[in-house]
Design an enzyme around this catalytic site. Structure first.
Site, PDB file in Angstrom:
ATOM      1  N   SER A 108       0.822  -1.214   0.000  1.00 22.84           N
ATOM      2  CA  SER A 108       0.000   0.000   0.000  1.00 22.84           C
ATOM      3  C   SER A 108       0.857   1.267   0.000  1.00 22.84           C
ATOM      4  O   SER A 108       0.385   2.330  -0.388  1.00 22.84           O
ATOM      5  CB  SER A 108      -0.883   0.008   1.248  1.00 22.84           C
ATOM      6  OG  SER A 108      -0.061   0.010   2.400  1.00 22.84           O
ATOM      7  N   CYS A 131       2.971  -7.164   1.675  1.00 24.68           N
ATOM      8  CA  CYS A 131       1.971  -6.509   2.514  1.00 24.68           C
ATOM      9  C   CYS A 131       1.213  -7.603   3.261  1.00 24.68           C
ATOM     10  O   CYS A 131       0.660  -8.510   2.639  1.00 24.68           O
ATOM     11  CB  CYS A 131       1.019  -5.723   1.613  1.00 24.68           C
ATOM     12  SG  CYS A 131      -0.369  -5.007   2.488  1.00 24.68           S
ATOM     13  N   HIS A 184       5.296  -2.447   7.233  1.00 30.87           N
ATOM     14  CA  HIS A 184       5.745  -1.116   7.670  1.00 30.87           C
ATOM     15  C   HIS A 184       6.541  -1.183   8.990  1.00 30.87           C
ATOM     16  O   HIS A 184       7.402  -0.356   9.232  1.00 30.87           O
ATOM     17  CB  HIS A 184       4.531  -0.203   7.927  1.00 30.87           C
ATOM     18  CG  HIS A 184       3.942   0.416   6.696  1.00 30.87           C
ATOM     19  ND1 HIS A 184       3.260  -0.302   5.753  1.00 30.87           N
ATOM     20  CD2 HIS A 184       3.903   1.715   6.287  1.00 30.87           C
ATOM     21  CE1 HIS A 184       2.822   0.522   4.808  1.00 30.87           C
ATOM     22  NE2 HIS A 184       3.199   1.748   5.109  1.00 30.87           N
TER      23      HIS A 184
END
Ligand code: DGL
Length: 267
Positions: A12, A74, A187
């Protein structure tokens, strides 16, 4: 035989670059095309159907670049869209959940593993399933941390606000006596320093990036898809919208080198 088609990697936003970093270190001869959907980040609060639709769109964009494999960098997409992607695309598709679960099981001594991730990842129960499939006796404590991705995308990697949020999210897991923590969002490795800073006791921190890279290496070997050893792999980065902090975080925190990024319009 040398297959110079790129490995298509997507996320993303900036998170998937932690996987790209591991791929670049392990497979320096491979060309990589990275696509970050900065127009629609974060994916974590969105429904499984929406994330599946986004994932198909991004995978199609990478397939137009002749990707020889798709790496879903992801956790959110990996936890809700892997079967759809595997069915729809003829190239190998590799996600991050299984590699992360395997790494956690290898690290844990007391068989009590903590998992943090986005709301969609935690709601899917994908880590619990992967962990229990490998070890029926493992205990899993999970927690969604929805504010961490926006803080990372803002580049607040060393900031007291981020530290406070990490502590708030991790406190219940630490009270549960986990000995291993899975960073179930690509992340989060960008917060490894901050997490180590706020943890008051020794915990094994596991992220899926390196294990995912190893899974990609095995797959390339198995399917004879490797680029020649003499090839100097290139990294091309495309985003679906401009993102100033994206480039700073990529270059400063991950020391990833790439030329100008391209802006790619969504279909
Ligand atoms: N980095 C992604 C993950 O691993 C996406 C986070 C988000 O967009 O919310 O889950």
């Amino acid at each position: 035989m040398s297959d110079l088609r790129p490995i298509g990697v997507f996320d993303s936003g900036i998170g998937g670059l932690t996987v790209v970093k591991a791929l670049r270190d392990l497979l320096p001869n491979e060309n990589i095309s990275y696509l970050g959907d900065t127009a629609r980040v974060p994916y974590g609060p969105k429904s499984a159907e929406t994330v599946q639709r986004y994932a198909i769109e991004l995978a199609e964009m990478l397939m137009k670049q002749n990707a020889k494999a798709l790496v879903v960098a992801c956790n959110t997409v990996s936890s809700v869209a892997l079967p759809v992607l595997t069915e729809k695309f003829s190239v190998p598709v590799i996600g991050v959940i299984e590699p992360g679960a395997c790494a956690a099981l290898a690290a844990s001594r007391n068989r009590h593993i903590g998992v943090i991730g986005t709301r969609a990842t935690i709601r899917s129960g994908a880590y619990e399933k992967a962990l229990r499939a490998a070890d029926a006796n493992v205990r899993v404590s999970s927690r969604a941390c929805p504010l961490l991705v926006p803080l990372i995308e803002e580049g607040l990697l060393n900031d007291e606000v981020t530290d406070r949020m990490i502590l708030r999210y991790l406190d219940p897991l630490l009270a549960d006596d986990i000995d291993t923590l899975v960073l179930g969002c690509t992340h989060y490795p960008l917060l490894t320093g901050a997490i180590a800073r706020v943890l008051k006791r020794q915990i094994m921190i596991v992220d899926s990036a390196q294990n995912c890279a190893r899974a990609v290496e095995e797959m390339l070997d198995r399917q004879s898809l490797r680029a020649a050893p003499l090839n100097r792999g290139e990294l091309r980065v495309a985003l679906t919208d401009a993102a100033d902090s994206f480039l700073n975080v990529a270059r400063d925190a991950l020391q990833l080198k790439f030329g100008e990024f391209e802006l790619r319009a969504l279909p």
